[in-house]
Design a protein around this motif. Structure first.
Motif, PDB file in Angstrom:
ATOM      1  N   MET A 164       1.212   1.860 -13.888  1.00  0.00           N
ATOM      2  CA  MET A 164       1.471   1.843 -12.444  1.00  0.00           C
ATOM      3  C   MET A 164       1.239   0.441 -11.885  1.00  0.00           C
ATOM      4  O   MET A 164       2.024  -0.057 -11.061  1.00  0.00           O
ATOM      5  CB  MET A 164       0.576   2.857 -11.734  1.00  0.00           C
ATOM      6  CG  MET A 164       1.005   4.297 -11.974  1.00  0.00           C
ATOM      7  SD  MET A 164      -0.337   5.464 -11.660  1.00  0.00           S
ATOM      8  CE  MET A 164      -0.461   5.356  -9.896  1.00  0.00           C
TER       9      MET A 164
ATOM     10  N   LEU B 183       3.487   5.647  -5.755  1.00  0.00           N
ATOM     11  CA  LEU B 183       3.152   5.760  -7.174  1.00  0.00           C
ATOM     12  C   LEU B 183       2.109   6.850  -7.400  1.00  0.00           C
ATOM     13  O   LEU B 183       2.213   7.658  -8.332  1.00  0.00           O
ATOM     14  CB  LEU B 183       2.636   4.420  -7.700  1.00  0.00           C
ATOM     15  CG  LEU B 183       3.652   3.291  -7.885  1.00  0.00           C
ATOM     16  CD1 LEU B 183       2.953   1.954  -8.027  1.00  0.00           C
ATOM     17  CD2 LEU B 183       4.510   3.560  -9.112  1.00  0.00           C
ATOM     18  N   LEU B 184       1.083   6.849  -6.525  1.00  0.00           N
ATOM     19  CA  LEU B 184       0.009   7.839  -6.691  1.00  0.00           C
ATOM     20  C   LEU B 184       0.554   9.254  -6.490  1.00  0.00           C
ATOM     21  O   LEU B 184       0.176  10.193  -7.208  1.00  0.00           O
ATOM     22  CB  LEU B 184      -1.134   7.561  -5.702  1.00  0.00           C
ATOM     23  CG  LEU B 184      -1.976   6.316  -5.967  1.00  0.00           C
ATOM     24  CD1 LEU B 184      -2.967   6.084  -4.827  1.00  0.00           C
ATOM     25  CD2 LEU B 184      -2.736   6.439  -7.279  1.00  0.00           C
TER      26      LEU B 184
ATOM     27  N   VAL C   9       1.985   1.775  -3.393  1.00  0.00           N
ATOM     28  CA  VAL C   9       0.928   2.397  -4.196  1.00  0.00           C
ATOM     29  C   VAL C   9       0.852   3.892  -3.920  1.00  0.00           C
ATOM     30  O   VAL C   9       0.718   4.705  -4.844  1.00  0.00           O
ATOM     31  CB  VAL C   9      -0.443   1.733  -3.911  1.00  0.00           C
ATOM     32  CG1 VAL C   9      -1.581   2.564  -4.477  1.00  0.00           C
ATOM     33  CG2 VAL C   9      -0.476   0.338  -4.475  1.00  0.00           C
ATOM     34  N   PHE C  10       0.973   4.274  -2.637  1.00  0.00           N
ATOM     35  CA  PHE C  10       0.871   5.702  -2.319  1.00  0.00           C
ATOM     36  C   PHE C  10       2.039   6.462  -2.933  1.00  0.00           C
ATOM     37  O   PHE C  10       1.869   7.601  -3.379  1.00  0.00           O
ATOM     38  CB  PHE C  10       0.796   5.912  -0.805  1.00  0.00           C
ATOM     39  CG  PHE C  10      -0.496   5.417  -0.237  1.00  0.00           C
ATOM     40  CD1 PHE C  10      -1.696   5.701  -0.881  1.00  0.00           C
ATOM     41  CD2 PHE C  10      -0.540   4.651   0.908  1.00  0.00           C
ATOM     42  CE1 PHE C  10      -2.895   5.238  -0.397  1.00  0.00           C
ATOM     43  CE2 PHE C  10      -1.739   4.180   1.410  1.00  0.00           C
ATOM     44  CZ  PHE C  10      -2.917   4.474   0.759  1.00  0.00           C
TER      45      PHE C  10
ATOM     46  N   ARG D 165       2.417  10.363  -9.502  1.00  0.00           N
ATOM     47  CA  ARG D 165       1.507  10.768 -10.573  1.00  0.00           C
ATOM     48  C   ARG D 165       0.939  12.152 -10.287  1.00  0.00           C
ATOM     49  O   ARG D 165       0.889  13.006 -11.167  1.00  0.00           O
ATOM     50  CB  ARG D 165       0.368   9.751 -10.708  1.00  0.00           C
ATOM     51  CG  ARG D 165      -0.597  10.091 -11.839  1.00  0.00           C
ATOM     52  CD  ARG D 165      -1.661   9.041 -12.009  1.00  0.00           C
ATOM     53  NE  ARG D 165      -2.583   9.009 -10.876  1.00  0.00           N
ATOM     54  CZ  ARG D 165      -3.638   8.197 -10.809  1.00  0.00           C
ATOM     55  NH1 ARG D 165      -3.891   7.363 -11.797  1.00  0.00           N
ATOM     56  NH2 ARG D 165      -4.424   8.212  -9.764  1.00  0.00           N
TER      57      ARG D 165
ATOM     58  N   ALA E 214       0.850  -1.195   0.000  1.00  0.00           N
ATOM     59  CA  ALA E 214       0.000   0.000   0.000  1.00  0.00           C
ATOM     60  C   ALA E 214       0.887   1.247   0.000  1.00  0.00           C
ATOM     61  O   ALA E 214       0.609   2.220  -0.718  1.00  0.00           O
ATOM     62  CB  ALA E 214      -0.922   0.000   1.213  1.00  0.00           C
TER      63      ALA E 214
ATOM     64  N   ALA F 297      -2.544   4.413 -15.372  1.00  0.00           N
ATOM     65  CA  ALA F 297      -2.894   3.557 -14.231  1.00  0.00           C
ATOM     66  C   ALA F 297      -2.399   2.134 -14.470  1.00  0.00           C
ATOM     67  O   ALA F 297      -1.909   1.466 -13.540  1.00  0.00           O
ATOM     68  CB  ALA F 297      -4.397   3.575 -14.012  1.00  0.00           C
TER      69      ALA F 297
END
Lengths: 263, 311
Positions: A203, A173-174, A170-171, A177, A167, A200
């Motif tokens: 990612m 990566l987000l 993911v954060f 972006r 997670a 997306a």
């Protein structure tokens, strides 16, 4: 991110917290099953189930209405059952036009809709109490004792252990972006929907490769610490007399609930 | 921690007990097959891999992209898991994801978990792996396009299975639930297809060795191609049929004794009911369904080509 960011567990030494996880998991299942078996419109039994639930709240020292407050996040689900209103034959209550459908709400449909929502709502609350009073690794261990195949429980244990690590990934990566997607006030940023989906997807692909490589490192690290194919645990998980007594009492109460529902 | 529930998760006690139990039986038997196959073919090394990959699917579901006006698309992941991990491991990984979502987040329930695993974990993996294996010898563009179509179909299959389970429980009317569920998920499925194709293209580009034909998938792939193809065909034929001619399905279900007596003829209230956009006869609606699938397929192939050209 902290490892228990996803966890709903509340530290306490209450009566419910100290019960064996096997008892809690199987009694939660029994309560959910009992709700499913109650007939439509068994109002007094629904009310008694709720009182039962309030007492479990009380004994777990989380506050009388802890599970009630937490259950509201799960409420939008009621939408999925809305078609029940029109699906059961009975006395029509009201008719209206929606898009191309001519919909009639019947009394039997309304009765069933309310019953389904109550059953679901009571069951969700008991599940909320289970995860609030039991550490997730203990739940997984209880599942193993309850004959869930060990490969599944091991995957679930790993999933729980690495969820917060990935997670975090993911954060990152987000955030990357976000920081590359500047936009002037008033104008829309980014390309077409297809372009956004492709970003997306890239990612997700990036995350896949990072996860795959991480699983390799994880395996080697575990191997060097003596991993021999299955996970070890430090907690003995013994059933005491209080566990047996509680199980028997809870089962008797559930049987009484069923009898009230069928009066 | 922000966690938004996915639309395909059936909440606790939203299926009749009979349907829940039947779904659990189907799911348990498929899973026991998956477990015995996995235990046989995988070394101890694969268990941590599957565990971390389950966390990957869970985390990948949090990657979203804005679609239109506040709505966002995100991944379900069944097809991606099937193609990257193989069918049996993919099923186990999806099962673990759905189990944790139900246990930790109350997204989906325990009694209905059998149905949720069936809809989102088993059917999606079978479609994804079956169709992808069917073109394993083909070009990169063909593989990506088929993966996209499989991803779209897998979401539609999940929606169709969910609708059927709600209907068999007596909790929904086919004429309402199928067009509503399939209509919404036709769009969600396009998002799924786009992300799946882009993710696969990315992996093929940077680490093609991870998608190499591993020994497990080489054997028994014909069975998967047939299974995936069959389920896809069921979705293509059943969706338009079920929404336009529920009487036929109803008859089959009551002949088989699946349908409980409590919900006899739930559509008597609306006797002169027709779906204007699907025509009157079953044959024409099946054809309409196939045309719809073809149109979506062509769009996904074109998008796949576009992505290939750009990347």
């Amino acid at each position: 991110m902290h490892f228990d960011a996803f966890d709903r567990y509340h530290e306490s030494k209450s009566f419910i917290h100290r019960l064996d996880p096997r008892v809690k998991v199987s009694m939660t299942l029994a309560f959910i099953l009992s709700n499913a078996l109650l007939p439509d419109g068994a109002w007094s039994a629904f009310a008694c189930s709720w009182i039962f639930l309030l007492f479990v709240n009380l004994f777990s020292e989380l506050g009388f209405v802890y599970s009630l407050k937490r259950s509201f996040i799960a409420l939008p689900f009621a939408l999925i059952a809305i078609t029940v209103l029109f699906s059961v034959p009975g006395e029509p209550l009201s008719t209206f036009q929606f898009l191309m459908w001519n919909l009639t709400i019947t009394d039997a449909g309304l009765l069933r809709f309310i019953s389904i929502v109550i059953r679901s709502w009571l069951s969700v609350q008991m599940a909320i109490l289970l995860v609030a009073t039991t550490r997730f690794p203990d739940i997984v261990h209880a599942l193993e004792h309850l004959r869930v195949p060990s490969i599944l429980t091991t995957i679930i244990a790993f999933l729980y252990r690495y969820l917060f690590v990935l997670a975090d990934e993911v954060f990152r990566l987000l955030r990357a972006r976000e920081s590359r997607s500047a936009s002037a006030a008033g104008s829309r940023s980014g390309g077409s929907v297809v372009w956004r989906a492709r970003v997306a997807g890239n990612m997700a692909g990036q995350l896949f490769i990072r996860s795959y490589e991480r699983s390799d490192r994880v395996y080697n690290a575990m191997l060097s610490r003596g991993y021999a194919g299955h996970l070890q645990t430090m907690s003995p998980h013994e059933l005491h007399r209080v566990d047996y007594v509680t199980t028997a009492l809870a089962l008797i109460l559930i049987l009484i609930l069923q009898m009230i529902g069928r009066l | 921690m922000h966690y938004s529930p996915a639309p395909l998760h059936i909440p606790e006690n939203f299926l009749s007990i009979m349907v829940s139990v039947i779904c659990w039986l189907i799911t348990a038997s498929v899973l026991s097959m998956a477990i015995s196959r996995t235990n046989k073919s995988l070394g101890e090394r694969q268990v941590p891999l599957m565990g971390v990959m389950a966390a990957f699917i869970f985390a990948a579901q949090m990657i979203n992209f804005p679609v239109i006006g506040g709505t966002s698309g995100h991944l379900l992941g069944g097809v991606l898991a099937a193609i990257t991990l193989g069918p049996w491991a993919g099923m186990l990984v999806m099962t673990a994801v759905i189990a944790v979502q139900a246990l930790l987040f109350q997204d989906g329930g325990l009694l209905v978990m059998g149905a949720n695993i069936l809809n989102m974990g088993l059917v999606t993996v079978a479609i994804g792996y079956g169709l992808y294996r069917g073109v394993s010898g083909g070009s990169r563009a063909l593989k990506l396009s088929v993966a996209g179509i499989a991803a779209w179909l897998s979401v539609m299959a999940g929606a169709l299975f969910t609708s059927m389970e709600l209907w068999l429980s007596g909790y929904a009317k086919l004429q309402i639930v199928i067009p509503a569920m399939l209509g919404i998920h036709a769009l969600i499925g396009v998002g799924e297809a786009l992300i799946t194709v882009a993710a696969l293209a990315f992996i093929l580009q940077s680490r093609p060795d991870l998608l190499g034909e591993n020994s497990e998938s080489a054997r028994g792939s014909r069975g998967w191609v047939i299974a995936g193809g069959l389920i896809s065909l069921v979705v293509v034929f059943l969706s338009p049929l079920a929404s336009s001619d529920p009487d036929g399905l109803e008859r089959v279900a009551s002949d088989l004794g699946i349908l409980g007596s409590g919900q006899s003829a739930p559509f008597e209230i609306l006797p002169d009911y027709t779906l204007p956009f699907l025509g009157a006869t079953p044959a024409s609606t099946v054809i309409a369904g196939i045309i719809g699938i073809l149109v979506v397929g062509v769009i996904i192939v074109l998008i796949g080509q576009g992505m290939k050209a750009k990347s």
